[in-house]
Design an enzyme around this catalytic site. Sequence first.
Site, short mmCIF file in Angstrom:
data_model
loop_
_atom_site.label_atom_id
_atom_site.label_comp_id
_atom_site.label_asym_id
_atom_site.label_seq_id
_atom_site.Cartn_x
_atom_site.Cartn_y
_atom_site.Cartn_z
N LYS A 158 -55.99 56.78 -29.74
CA LYS A 158 -56.83 56.31 -30.93
C LYS A 158 -57.00 57.63 -31.92
CE LYS A 158 -59.64 53.38 -28.24
NZ LYS A 158 -60.88 52.82 -27.30
N ASP B 235 -65.50 49.84 -31.38
CA ASP B 235 -65.80 50.20 -30.10
C ASP B 235 -67.40 50.31 -29.86
OD1 ASP B 235 -63.68 50.23 -28.44
OD2 ASP B 235 -63.25 52.19 -28.72
N ALA C 73 -65.93 63.02 -24.44
CA ALA C 73 -65.76 63.42 -26.01
C ALA C 73 -64.44 62.89 -26.28
CB ALA C 73 -66.03 64.68 -26.24
P1 NDP Z 1 -59.37 59.33 -23.71
O1 NDP Z 1 -58.31 59.76 -22.86
O2 NDP Z 1 -59.49 59.66 -25.01
O3 NDP Z 1 -60.56 60.48 -22.94
C1 NDP Z 1 -60.68 60.63 -21.71
C2 NDP Z 1 -62.01 61.34 -21.41
O4 NDP Z 1 -62.43 61.39 -20.01
C3 NDP Z 1 -62.20 62.72 -22.15
O5 NDP Z 1 -63.64 63.13 -22.67
C4 NDP Z 1 -61.89 63.44 -20.81
O6 NDP Z 1 -62.13 64.70 -20.77
C5 NDP Z 1 -62.65 62.71 -19.91
N1 NDP Z 1 -61.99 63.12 -18.34
C6 NDP Z 1 -60.98 62.60 -17.90
N2 NDP Z 1 -60.58 62.78 -16.56
C7 NDP Z 1 -61.73 63.74 -16.20
C8 NDP Z 1 -62.09 64.05 -14.91
N3 NDP Z 1 -61.27 64.36 -13.89
N4 NDP Z 1 -63.39 64.86 -15.29
C9 NDP Z 1 -64.25 64.80 -16.22
N5 NDP Z 1 -63.95 64.25 -17.34
C10 NDP Z 1 -62.80 63.56 -17.38
O7 NDP Z 1 -59.98 58.28 -23.31
P2 NDP Z 1 -61.00 57.12 -23.80
O8 NDP Z 1 -62.01 58.04 -24.50
O9 NDP Z 1 -60.42 56.09 -25.05
O10 NDP Z 1 -61.63 56.00 -22.65
C11 NDP Z 1 -62.41 56.65 -21.64
C12 NDP Z 1 -62.50 55.51 -20.61
O11 NDP Z 1 -63.46 54.55 -21.11
C13 NDP Z 1 -61.34 54.75 -20.45
O12 NDP Z 1 -61.47 54.80 -18.91
C14 NDP Z 1 -61.39 53.52 -20.96
O13 NDP Z 1 -60.67 52.48 -20.34
C15 NDP Z 1 -62.72 53.16 -21.09
N6 NDP Z 1 -63.13 52.54 -22.57
C16 NDP Z 1 -63.58 51.25 -22.37
C17 NDP Z 1 -64.01 50.36 -23.54
C18 NDP Z 1 -64.22 49.15 -23.32
O14 NDP Z 1 -64.12 48.23 -24.44
N7 NDP Z 1 -64.89 48.62 -22.29
C19 NDP Z 1 -63.36 51.10 -24.77
C20 NDP Z 1 -63.23 52.37 -24.72
C21 NDP Z 1 -62.74 52.92 -23.63
P3 NDP Z 1 -61.57 65.91 -21.49
O15 NDP Z 1 -61.44 65.85 -23.03
O16 NDP Z 1 -61.78 67.27 -20.92
O17 NDP Z 1 -59.71 65.63 -21.17
#
Ligand code: NDP
Length: 275
Positions: free
Chosen positions: A61, A97, A123
Amino acid sequence: MPKHYAVFGNPIAHSLSPRIHAAFARQAGVDMDYVAIQAEDFAAALSAFEGDGASVTLPHKEVAAALCASLGERARRAGVVNTLIRTADGWHGDNTDGDGLVRDLTGRRRLDLRGRRTLLLGAGGGARGVAPALLDAGIGDLFIVNRTPGRTDALADALGEPGRVHPRNFEDLGSLGEFDLIVNATSAARSTDFPSLPMSLCGPRTTAVDLNYGEAAIPFLAWARAAGAHEALDGLGMLVEQAAESFRLWHGVRPDTGPVYAELAGESLSLVSAD
Ligand code: NDP
């Protein structure tokens, strides 16, 4: 001639978006196709795509925003794009979103978000998309916690409301007290590495919302119930609502999301979370 659309992501195999958009198109009588495209190199995949519009999902994104010739207000504030519209000048980027989450919470779930002391976990692209919309919906203070602190600070800075938005670290969670709304926007459950959260965050007035759905929503929603939250909601409704807003941007018609949500919710636990 049908119009051509796609969703780009990595992984993308389990995306429900093709099914949701096909249902909307049948309902609205729009002649289109919509496919899922697995993209490791998003810029290359997008430049090879000749369609009229696209959805963008994790982890592309932010890159999508950088590739756009122009950005709508919601995408500019979020710094991330989940909806692309082809124009004569290149791609126009928007973000649906936040609209999707707020419509699900206030419309389908009938929640009043105003004044709610809110905790946002994550974030990444999803968190960036929903944070401005939650602020616009009138929540109270917004605390943001992310595994990588630099991204927490970047999101808080981008929101530009230092009096209302507070970046914090995971280690601080035990001292933050109770929240009225807790939003899990992490993908942690996908890695079976869900962080342990203090029970003190939840109370009898807390609504806990996971952007994930299906199996990926189980750890956070189970924690919320065990911690005594008033309600624990998954992200399926948001998924359908954000898709409906993208559909409106492409086709000028906002579909009726009720029947599509009802069908998916009926099979919810067998779904694999992938927006
Ligand atoms: P991104 O890859 O952009 O971000 C992932 C986020 O999760 C970051 O904040 C990351 O932290 C954090 N993270 C990943 N692994 C861990 C862990 N083990 N412990 C703590 N924090 C963790 O993904 P998105 O933000 O796009 O999506 C996040 C989730 O939300 C996904 O599972 C997605 O499917 C869901 N989603 C659902 C939507 C819907 O319409 N229902 C729309 C958008 C998203 P760090 O920055 O430290 O890597």
